[in-house]
Design a protein around this motif. Structure first.
Motif, PDB file in Angstrom:
ATOM      1  N   GLY A 103       0.973  66.173 110.446  1.00 55.31           N
ATOM      2  CA  GLY A 103       1.163  65.673 109.088  1.00 55.31           C
ATOM      3  C   GLY A 103       1.963  66.636 108.233  1.00 55.31           C
ATOM      4  N   LEU A 104       1.699  67.930 108.397  1.00 47.86           N
ATOM      5  CA  LEU A 104       2.478  68.938 107.681  1.00 47.86           C
ATOM      6  C   LEU A 104       3.949  68.857 108.069  1.00 47.86           C
ATOM      7  N   ALA A 105       4.210  68.780 109.358  1.00 51.79           N
ATOM      8  CA  ALA A 105       5.594  68.715 109.838  1.00 51.79           C
ATOM      9  C   ALA A 105       6.283  67.446 109.350  1.00 51.79           C
ATOM     10  N   ARG A 106       5.577  66.339 109.406  1.00 49.44           N
ATOM     11  CA  ARG A 106       6.128  65.059 108.953  1.00 49.44           C
ATOM     12  C   ARG A 106       6.439  65.119 107.453  1.00 49.44           C
ATOM     13  N   SER A 107       5.507  65.619 106.675  1.00 49.23           N
ATOM     14  CA  SER A 107       5.686  65.745 105.234  1.00 49.23           C
ATOM     15  C   SER A 107       6.854  66.674 104.906  1.00 49.23           C
ATOM     16  N   HIS A 108       6.964  67.746 105.660  1.00 51.63           N
ATOM     17  CA  HIS A 108       8.048  68.714 105.480  1.00 51.63           C
ATOM     18  C   HIS A 108       9.410  68.047 105.718  1.00 51.63           C
ATOM     19  N   ALA A 109       9.515  67.331 106.821  1.00 48.86           N
ATOM     20  CA  ALA A 109      10.774  66.652 107.156  1.00 48.86           C
ATOM     21  C   ALA A 109      11.103  65.560 106.141  1.00 48.86           C
ATOM     22  N   GLU A 110      10.094  64.819 105.705  1.00 48.79           N
ATOM     23  CA  GLU A 110      10.323  63.752 104.722  1.00 48.79           C
ATOM     24  C   GLU A 110      10.802  64.321 103.393  1.00 48.79           C
ATOM     25  N   LEU A 111      10.197  65.422 102.947  1.00 46.50           N
ATOM     26  CA  LEU A 111      10.619  66.022 101.684  1.00 46.50           C
ATOM     27  C   LEU A 111      12.033  66.568 101.800  1.00 46.50           C
ATOM     28  N   ALA A 112      12.359  67.183 102.926  1.00 50.09           N
ATOM     29  CA  ALA A 112      13.724  67.681 103.137  1.00 50.09           C
ATOM     30  C   ALA A 112      14.720  66.531 103.046  1.00 50.09           C
ATOM     31  N   ASP A 113      14.389  65.409 103.649  1.00 54.15           N
ATOM     32  CA  ASP A 113      15.284  64.250 103.603  1.00 54.15           C
ATOM     33  C   ASP A 113      15.390  63.690 102.182  1.00 54.15           C
ATOM     34  N   GLN A 114      14.258  63.623 101.487  1.00 59.20           N
ATOM     35  CA  GLN A 114      14.280  63.111 100.113  1.00 59.20           C
ATOM     36  C   GLN A 114      15.099  64.009  99.196  1.00 59.20           C
ATOM     37  N   LEU A 115      15.001  65.314  99.384  1.00 55.33           N
ATOM     38  CA  LEU A 115      15.729  66.244  98.526  1.00 55.33           C
ATOM     39  C   LEU A 115      17.196  66.394  98.905  1.00 55.33           C
ATOM     40  N   PHE A 116      17.490  66.421 100.192  1.00 58.44           N
ATOM     41  CA  PHE A 116      18.829  66.805 100.635  1.00 58.44           C
ATOM     42  C   PHE A 116      19.546  65.784 101.505  1.00 58.44           C
ATOM     43  N   GLY A 117      18.899  64.654 101.800  1.00 57.77           N
ATOM     44  CA  GLY A 117      19.476  63.675 102.710  1.00 57.77           C
ATOM     45  C   GLY A 117      20.816  63.125 102.278  1.00 57.77           C
ATOM     46  N   ASP A 118      21.057  63.034 100.980  1.00 55.02           N
ATOM     47  CA  ASP A 118      22.333  62.476 100.515  1.00 55.02           C
ATOM     48  C   ASP A 118      23.269  63.550  99.952  1.00 55.02           C
ATOM     49  N   VAL A 119      22.940  64.811 100.172  1.00 61.96           N
ATOM     50  CA  VAL A 119      23.812  65.894  99.703  1.00 61.96           C
ATOM     51  C   VAL A 119      24.885  66.124 100.764  1.00 61.96           C
TER      52      VAL A 119
END
Length: 149
Positions: A103-119
């Protein structure tokens, strides 16, 4: 021209937001920051000795003992005999611990995508470079302060 104190203010706001998100996660999971960090390390390394965990977390072995005791009590880890060293034990995630780590890893990856996915890649690389240099400089300032220089 960009004002350096304005940039620092945004960095401090980011730190507050990250802390608020971590606090929310801890409340939902019933874990402390230190226990979450220990689980994160176990997720990266697999079963580890308490000595290795103390080194990875940069804390005393006694501190790790308390953290592991708490995680044993909550059902996140067990202590197992070390297969190659009779004096050592391995801290091993249980099914609950493994699920929490996932869950930590999943949450980490999801937040990275939400913050930087379209940069755009070039902009993200520039941000990463400035951020890395800032973290290194801040760490050096903290170390100099600690050693009294």
């Amino acid at each position: 021209m960009t004002d350096m104190t304005d940039v620092l203010d945004r960095v401090l706001m980011l730190a507050q937001l990250v802390q608020a998100d971590l606090t929310r996660f801890e409340r939902e999971q019933g874990l402390t920051t230190s226990r979450v960090h220990l689980l994160w390390v176990l997720g990266a390394t697999g079963a580890s000795t308490q000595q290795a965990l103390a080194t990875a977390l940069d804390v005393t072995p006694r501190n790790v003992t308390g953290l592991v005791d708490g995680l044993v009590a909550s059902g996140h880890v067990t202590r197992e005999p070390h297969p190659g060293d009779r004096r050592a034990t391995l801290v091993t995630p249980t099914a609950l611990g493994a699920s929490t780590i996932a869950g930590l890893a999943r949450s980490h990856a999801e937040l990275a995508d939400q913050l930087f996915g379209d940069v755009p890649a070039a902009r993200l690389a520039a941000f990463d470079g400035v951020l890395t240099a800032t973290v290194e400089r801040f760490a050096a300032l903290m170390e100099a302060e600690r050693s009294g220089r």
